[in-house]
Scaffold this motif. Structure first.
Motif, PDB file in Angstrom:
ATOM      1  N   HIS A 185       0.867  -1.169   0.000  1.00  0.00           N
ATOM      2  CA  HIS A 185       0.000   0.000   0.000  1.00  0.00           C
ATOM      3  C   HIS A 185       0.915   1.233   0.000  1.00  0.00           C
ATOM      4  O   HIS A 185       1.919   1.250   0.700  1.00  0.00           O
ATOM      5  CB  HIS A 185      -0.870  -0.030   1.268  1.00  0.00           C
ATOM      6  N   ARG A 227      -3.436   2.012  -4.244  1.00  0.00           N
ATOM      7  CA  ARG A 227      -3.392   0.586  -4.596  1.00  0.00           C
ATOM      8  C   ARG A 227      -4.055   0.439  -5.950  1.00  0.00           C
ATOM      9  O   ARG A 227      -4.858   1.293  -6.340  1.00  0.00           O
ATOM     10  CB  ARG A 227      -4.191  -0.239  -3.581  1.00  0.00           C
ATOM     11  N   TYR A 236      -2.009  10.838  -1.959  1.00  0.00           N
ATOM     12  CA  TYR A 236      -0.976   9.985  -2.574  1.00  0.00           C
ATOM     13  C   TYR A 236       0.033  10.790  -3.378  1.00  0.00           C
ATOM     14  O   TYR A 236       1.091  10.273  -3.730  1.00  0.00           O
ATOM     15  CB  TYR A 236      -1.610   8.865  -3.397  1.00  0.00           C
TER      16      TYR A 236
END
Length: 322
Positions: A185, A227, A236
């Motif tokens: 992850h 992911r 992210y």
């Protein structure tokens, strides 16, 4: 598509002043958000203050006010809680250390006490628990290593065992999970790569394999997900990007498209950045959006250190002084 959105599609602009105002409003106690985030207030303070520093606006905050509140969150054990009257956790302890680092106030800490609290959470196998209740996660390994490095107390733990444990969480796809065998992850990858970077152990990472997994996180819109098959999320922009920078593979993604995705997540009227365009903004995504732009060398944003998640000038001030 309205005409305004098509004209901005070349490249939007960071509405820094509005983000600064949004953060200063969020820091005020009575906002709904601060009530909801009550137990996470230490993290929220770190996100907000670091964003202000990256935008060169840290002086707009009262240092004394923040520091005196922060000290009310410290426990006898040396650890810090998310807010006054809550239990200590290594997560909030790192945020407290980072906030004091921003303000150049680490000297007010009883470093021996804080570092002993953190070191006491290391387990026999080298892993770390988050608090006295014993949950183990590679996030806590990163947090312990990062905190102790800033406090210059890494020698208080068994670094070799800590590194071995992190390496035991490496997967066949090159990524890392929260415990051995757990799926890769992006958030955990940042924690593991960051901890390995700080301890000078990046040779344990298969940089091409991991770099490929990370650059596959970029979706059509330019944003990054955590992911496979997940939606992109501004946070992210930090977890994936900082990891790519630490392993020297950031040129494998389309930076311009990522910049555009982050800028499209801004609230242009009231400030703040959301997880994806047109969602509600929050302090967490505002920080990760600005930090992502910093890693992308966006003009007007100070440089941030990808391993320590603090401005480069702050880290240099700490690590380059005896």
């Amino acid at each position: 598509m309205s005409s305004s959105s098509s004209s901005s599609s070349q490249m939007g602009e960071l509405v820094a002043d509005k983000h600064v105002r949004y953060i200063l409003m969020s820091e005020k106690k009575e906002s709904f958000e601060s009530v909801v985030m009550d137990h996470l207030r230490m993290n929220g303070a770190y996100w907000g203050l670091t964003t202000l520093d990256l935008l060169d606006k840290l002086p707009s905050v009262s240092v004394d006010e923040v520091v005196s509140w922060l000290l009310t969150c410290q426990h006898e054990s040396g650890g810090f809680a998310g807010n006054t009257g809550h239990d200590p956790h290594v997560l909030y302890t790192l945020s407290a250390v980072q906030i004091l680092a921003l303000f150049d106030k680490l000297d007010i800490l009883d470093v021996a006490k804080v570092s002993s609290y953190i070191a006491g959470l290391q387990n026999e196998d080298g892993s770390f628990s988050g608090d006295m209740w014993g949950e183990v996660d590679t996030r806590f390994s990163y947090i312990a290593i990062c905190s102790l490095s800033i406090l210059k107390c890494l020698d208080k733990i068994n670094v070799e065992k800590a590194v071995d444990y992190i390496v035991s969480c490496k997967n066949l796809d090159g990524g890392f999970g929260c415990t051995p065998g757990a799926e890769s992850h992006a958030g955990q990858i940042f924690c593991c790569v960051g901890a390995l970077a700080i301890t000078g152990s990046l040779h344990h990472v298969d940089k091409d394999l991991l770099g490929w997994w990370l650059c596959e996180r970029q979706v059509k819109s330019g944003g990054l997900n955590g992911r496979p098959e997940k939606l992109p999320d501004v946070c992210y922009s930090w977890w994936v990007l900082s990891s790519l920078i630490m392993i020297d593979r950031v040129h494998w993604i389309n930076k311009a498209k990522l910049v555009k995705f982050i800028l499209d997540c801004q609230d242009l009227e009231n400030g703040g950045i959301s997880d994806r365009p047109d969602d509600a903004v929050d302090i967490f995504h505002t920080y990760f959006g600005v930090a992502g732009l910093s890693l992308l060398e966006y003009p007007g944003v100070k440089a941030i250190d990808p391993a320590y998640a603090l401005p480069v000038d702050v880290i240099n001030r700490i690590l380059l002084t005896k």
